[in-house]
Design an enzyme around this catalytic site. Structure first.
Site, short mmCIF file in Angstrom:
data_model
loop_
_atom_site.label_atom_id
_atom_site.label_comp_id
_atom_site.label_asym_id
_atom_site.label_seq_id
_atom_site.Cartn_x
_atom_site.Cartn_y
_atom_site.Cartn_z
N MET A 149 -0.25 -9.19 32.54
CA MET A 149 -0.81 -8.57 31.39
C MET A 149 -0.12 -9.37 30.35
SD MET A 149 -0.47 -4.54 32.44
CE MET A 149 0.87 -4.76 33.34
N CYS A 167 -10.70 -14.42 32.61
CA CYS A 167 -10.38 -14.21 31.26
C CYS A 167 -11.55 -14.27 30.41
CB CYS A 167 -9.09 -14.76 30.71
SG CYS A 167 -8.83 -14.27 29.17
#
Length: 471
Positions: free
Chosen positions: A25, A107
């Site tokens: 994260m 991503c």
């Protein structure tokens, strides 16, 4: 710090349990956060995504992006890369201090995809295969893992082909986020994760919408995965919002107590502590409005997300998934009500405080007017008494005698007023005379100033002519 080369993360998959893995994260998965989650039985932790090219180019980037200690194991370092050799070089640097590297192929952010990183790599299976092979060949540790994290294609066959090519290159495991590049908050395609799990022999980790530990068993039964990757989405924010809602209710109840008058509240608000806080009140009010609106919109998004009528084929594969999704819908609706009422009560509280101040000001003005009216009544009453006394004095006599005495009193008053007027007139004439004298003096000074100015100009001209002759 040295890595024990006789142990491998892969041994953890052979124990027949579903691994709990903390996802990479941004800004969160630093050493301090990893140390915290390991205390709660987290099996494997990821670092935040690190751009491999920047990591290799700058010592400062290496020092700031990657920190660890002896207790920070097992540890997987996630890199963003689009070049096989750069990824292999970065893996060699972190290999002595970690247990594996992970290539980010999931991503969906625009900056990452425009730079050739992240989810755009799922459309380049040969490049992914080459990067996995380079790391395998250049890291001198057989137990060092090389994994990839991917999203799925709309055509699932392409995703299966990507996974099989990565498997042939020696990938250790594959993490599958069950959404496409374009999807953000739509329900996860667990059927796609199950298909990928059935198509490869390496361990498969599920990722997406795993927020609670109770979600794990349902997803494991549904997909048969070997572990789950969870980004710890804090429910603390909704606990804080609920607490804020209760505080608002308590404040409103106190403000509405009938035995505390508005003027007393105004006195309380005028205390030094409230005067200090009043300077920041508008900023705090607007900030809380923005925060509550954002939370309300997020709750609306969650409600819309889980209100879809068609949950896909997942409900057919796992009957409990229907109840699971309805529970998520219930929680999102609860959050919607909490944020909505908190926003409403925040506006109400602001309005109530404003009305209390206005009521206190009106009450103060009314009290002042009442006091002024009472004073006026007392003055009028006194004047009436004096007038009555004057009448009695004038009427002590009878007939012409009373009238003569009254006229004599009035004559004396008139004479007194004339004397005062005469004195005022003399003072006025004296002031006018003094003003005329000062005016004449001012005019004389002005004429004298003009004469001196003229003489100065003549002298200046003579000096200038003399200077020219000498030259």
């Amino acid at each position: 710090m040295k890595t024990n080369e006789n142990t491998s993360v892969m041994d953890m998959f052979e124990k027949g349990k579903v691994l709990k893995i903390c996802a990479p994260m941004v800004r969160y998965s630093k050493l301090a956060f990893r140390s915290l989650v390991r205390k709660y039985n987290c099996d494997i932790c990821f670092t935040p995504m690190i751009v491999a090219a920047d990591f290799m180019r700058s010592v400062k980037a290496r020092d700031s992006e990657f920190t660890t200690n002896e207790c920070d194991r097992p540890l997987i370092v996630q890199f963003a890369a689009h070049d096989a050799q750069t990824l292999a070089d970065a893996a060699c640097v972190v290999a002595p201090f970690s247990d594996g590297v992970d290539l980010n192929c999931g991503c969906p952010q625009r900056w990452a995809m425009s730079a050739g990183y992240g989810a755009c790599l799922i459309n380049k299976p040969e490049l992914v295969k080459d990067m996995v092979r380079h790391v395998r060949n250049q890291v001198d540790n057989q137990n060092y893992t090389v994994s990839i994290k991917i999203r799925i294609h709309k055509d699932l066959k392409r995703t299966v082909d990507l996974c099989q090519k990565a498997e042939s290159a020696g990938v250790s495991w594959i993490t599958v986020h069950g959404r496409t590049m374009e999807e953000r908050h739509q329900p996860v395609h667990y059927d796609a994760i199950k298909t990928i799990k059935d198509s490869v022999s390496v361990p498969v980790i599920a990722n997406g919408d795993i927020k609670y530990l109770r979600d794990v068993e349902s997803i494991h039964q549904l997909t048969g995965v070997d572990g789950y990757l969870s980004s710890v989405k804090m429910t603390l924010q909704w606990t804080a919002v609920a607490l804020f809602l209760y505080v608002e209710i308590g404040i409103l109840v106190i403000l509405c107590l009938p035995f505390i008058s508005a003027r007393r509240w105004q006195i309380i608000f005028q205390l030094r502590i409230w005067s200090f806080m009043a300077r920041f009140w508008n900023k705090v009010f607007l900030t809380m409005i923005i925060i509550l609106i954002v939370l309300f919109l997020d709750a609306v998004r969650e409600v819309r997300k889980y209100s879809v009528k068609d949950f896909g084929t997942d409900t057919k594969l796992q009957p409990n998934m229907f109840d699971h999704l309805h529970m998520k819908l219930f929680r999102s609706q609860r959050n919607l009500y909490i944020s909505g009422f908190a926003l409403f009560l925040w506006l109400v509280m602001k309005r109530v405080i404003t009305l209390i101040n206005q009521l206190a000001s009106v009450s103060g003005t009314t009290a002042a007017l009442q006091a002024q009216a009472e004073n006026t009544n007392q003055v009028a009453k006194k004047l009436m008494e004096d007038n009555e006394l004057l009448k009695q004095t004038l009427m002590e006599g009878k007939g012409d005698k009373a009238t003569a005495e009254g006229m004599e009193l009035l004559r004396k008053e008139v004479e007194k007023l004339k004397e005062q007027l005469k004195t005022t007139g003399v003072a006025l004439k004296k002031s006018q005379s003094e003003a005329d004298v000062m005016k004449k003096q001012t005019e004389g000074l002005a004429r004298e100033y003009d004469r001196l100015l003229k003489e100065h100009q003549e002298l200046q001209n003579l000096q200038d002519s003399g200077t020219k002759k000498e030259n």
